[in-house]
Write an enzyme that holds these catalytic residues in place. Structure first.
Site: not given
Length: 270
Positions: A176-178, A181
């Protein structure tokens, strides 16, 4: 009133601003910093105050925001506002209130984001994925969509979006974070091209791991993995991130737009 001398607490509990080797000219500028009550956002707040800017700090955590307000000595140039950037109406209300306080927004630092849990993609909770994207990517879109028209009216603006080296390379167990971003990088490039002829620069930075509350809440083995990928052999210092971000927010950054500035300590290869 000028803040005295970044990052250390004085004897009275207020933040002392440390003198820097290079001084940025932000006199008369007004900046909005999302997630500005802690971490990289707070380091940017301190550096911008030292550089002469007035700062509006938007954060959805009222407790953290209140503690931030208590630390800052320069109340005349600081406006703390509760805002959930994942909700468009909240961003619109915060923008209206900030314009009511300062009359303009010259600089927008899109820093607020969630990290999310660490686990394989096939085990990742869909609701956690949606929340990470809603705050970090949709929230950045909400802020740009709302603030940009005011910059266009004035014919000036500087926008700095905080992405991550994870958005370039993709970190395992952080889908999710990757993904979020990476979306911030693409948003930056698209918006930068749209505003290139309007004296509004839109750029982003891609930090490696730093000692932020969100980053340090991750699994210890995940922190060890991403730290081990940094050739510098250490974490990014918050003040190092603030230095690059603040320069991108100055009038001196008058040509570069839609660009990605590396803060990965040598990890990124492009």
């Amino acid at each position: 009133m000028k803040l005295p001398t970044c990052g250390e607490a004085g004897t009275n509990g207020k933040v002392r601003i440390r003198p820097y080797m290079n001084q940025y000219d932000l006199e008369g500028r007004t900046a909005v910093i999302t997630g500005g009550a802690q971490g990289i956002g707070f380091a940017v707040v301190k550096r911008m105050l030292e550089s002469g800017a007035s700062v509006a700090i938007w954060d959805r955590d009222e407790t953290v925001l209140r503690a931030c307000a208590d630390k800052l000595a320069d109340a005349d140039r600081v406006y703390c506002r509760t805002a959930d950037i994942g909700v468009l109406a909240s961003v619109e209300a915060a923008t209206k209130a900030t314009l009511g306080r300062y009359g303009k927004v010259d600089i927008l630092i899109n820093n607020a984001a969630l990290v999310g849990p660490n686990m394989p993609t096939w085990e990742y909770p869909p609701e956690a994925f949606a929340e990470v994207v809603q705050v970090g990517l949709n929230g950045t879109f909400h802020c740009c969509r709302t603030v940009v028209p005011h910059m266009m009216e004035r014919g000036y603006g500087r926008i700095v979006n905080i992405s991550s080296v994870a958005g370039k390379e993709g970190n395992p167990n952080a889908v999710a974070y990757s993904s979020m971003k990476a979306g911030v990088i693409a948003l930056t490039k698209s918006l930068g091209k749209e505003l290139a002829d309007r004296n509004i620069a839109v750029n982003c930075v891609t930090p490696a791991v730093a000692k932020t509350p969100g980053a340090m809440a991750q699994a210890p083995e995940h922190i060890a993995y991403i730290l081990g990928k940094i050739p510098r052999g250490r974490m990014l210092e918050l003040e190092e991130a603030a230095s690059m971000i603040c320069w991108l927010a100055t009038q001196e950054n008058s040509f570069t737009t839609g660009a990605v500035f590396d803060l990965s300590g040598g990890r990124a290869t492009y």
